[in-house]
Design a protein around this motif. Sequence first.
Motif, PDB file in Angstrom:
ATOM      1  N   ASP A 321       0.845  -1.189   0.000  1.00  0.00           N
ATOM      2  CA  ASP A 321       0.000   0.000   0.000  1.00  0.00           C
ATOM      3  C   ASP A 321       0.884   1.244   0.000  1.00  0.00           C
ATOM      4  O   ASP A 321       2.040   1.198   0.433  1.00  0.00           O
ATOM      5  N   CYS A 371     -18.056   0.057   1.290  1.00  0.00           N
ATOM      6  CA  CYS A 371     -16.847   0.141   2.108  1.00  0.00           C
ATOM      7  C   CYS A 371     -16.085  -1.183   2.094  1.00  0.00           C
ATOM      8  O   CYS A 371     -16.667  -2.265   2.160  1.00  0.00           O
ATOM      9  N   ASN A 372     -14.761  -1.080   1.979  1.00  0.00           N
ATOM     10  CA  ASN A 372     -13.882  -2.242   2.007  1.00  0.00           C
ATOM     11  C   ASN A 372     -12.579  -1.829   2.666  1.00  0.00           C
ATOM     12  O   ASN A 372     -12.497  -0.759   3.273  1.00  0.00           O
ATOM     13  N   SER A 373     -11.571  -2.635   2.550  1.00  0.00           N
ATOM     14  CA  SER A 373     -10.302  -2.350   3.225  1.00  0.00           C
ATOM     15  C   SER A 373      -9.329  -1.560   2.367  1.00  0.00           C
ATOM     16  O   SER A 373      -8.175  -1.355   2.751  1.00  0.00           O
ATOM     17  N   GLN A 378      -9.433   5.331   2.583  1.00  0.00           N
ATOM     18  CA  GLN A 378      -8.958   5.756   3.901  1.00  0.00           C
ATOM     19  C   GLN A 378      -8.391   7.161   3.810  1.00  0.00           C
ATOM     20  O   GLN A 378      -7.580   7.461   2.924  1.00  0.00           O
TER      21      GLN A 378
END
Length: 475
Positions: A321, A371-373, A378
């Motif tokens: 990420d 919504c997810n990770s 974010q």
Amino acid sequence: MSFSRCARAIVAALAGAATVLALTGAPALAAPVTVTNGTQFTDTSGAVVHAHGGGVLKVGAYYYWFGENRNPDNTFRYVSAYRSTDLKTWEFRNHVLTQSSAAELASANIERPKVIYNAATGQFVMWMHKETATDYGQARAAVAVSSTVDGAYTYRGSFRPLGTYMSRDITTFVDDDGAGYMVSAANENRDLNIYRLTADYTGVAALVRSWPGDVREAPALFKRNGVYFMLTSGATGWSPNQQKYSSATGITGTWSPWANVGDGTAYQSQTAYVLPVTGTAGTAYLYLGDRWGNSLGGTVNDSRYVWLPLRFPSATTLAMDYYPTLVIDAAAGTVSGPGGYTAVVARHSGKCVDVVSASTADGAEVVQYACNSGANQQWRRRDLGNGYVQLEARHSGKCLDVADASTADNARIVQYTCGAGANQQWQVQGAGGGYYRLVARHSGRCLDVTGGGTGDGVRLIQYACGAGANQQWSG
């Protein structure tokens, strides 16, 4: 001995040890540091760190970073060496290989230098990709050695592995049993080969694994908990592309099929090395990438660095990420992004503020989505100290922005490089029930979901503030 005398003796011993450390110049324990991505690093003198396409070797308490330091015309000038205990404070040590180190280096290209240590011979061995200064027809590997990590390296010459294979982008790896390996792109970058080195690490003993026809370059090979990982990029010149990895429980295979990692441009970077950072809390794996200056309209020495923590969803898979900044604790062996990121959730739909396709580009559209990770959902509030905040996307480091600083209803919401514009500044106003509105400073309008739609992909806009739940947010 009495307790008090014993205590005094311990204190004296500790003081003596401290004196020895001071006299010998031994480094203090590294404290956590913050590294900013997408920048040119500087050394302790304030000079730009030129260690492009490089690798890092830990010797004692120090990490030694070796890399390319080029002439203005992009040809070879030096392999430069720096050292650090904390991976941020870099001290220039030496130009360990120069144009005058050998006749064939006077006019050459030297790329991706990697240094490994041979415990049996006590020698530090550098492998690199060697070409002439004018073209890429040689496609050779080259070797240099030194008895000290940051001393002058003696050039041993260049060659094609086993007298046969072209050799371009290159990396090295030493396994737990002391066997040394070199990896390089071959056959005009169509193939990627793993070679076992000779016992002294200065020659090639055998070809042990190949990926024919896969067109992979910029290899980085590392091992975690008994699993080997090969991280690579595609071959698109200076332009960044989708990086892929493969994993195996033995270095000769069977290796898994190539799988994507990171976004479609590796966050505008290319693999240089993967560094294990081992400390009291364990081992973190740090991706070291180059955002090449040539892709930005400059030269290699204009390049910037992108360093990111790798994470491992399973024993044989990895993910990466983006974080605008990293917190590195070399003493603990931890690498992480900054805290404070959270989802921003629309009250009326329960969906999250999302950057389309996890794009890292300026002007990428912002929508609502289930919504997810994903790091593209974010956001971190950056308090500007004037009653307003910026909202920074974790995956890109870019800010929530009203396109073109428009003051009109229905103006699009995008992400854009963070700046001083009032169209990136938002006031957080309470809306009751634990929800809030986000009011753009430049227009006085609210962050809104178009038409109050509840579906995935509905565009975010600014609109005159009202009582609608599609202008109310949590998180």
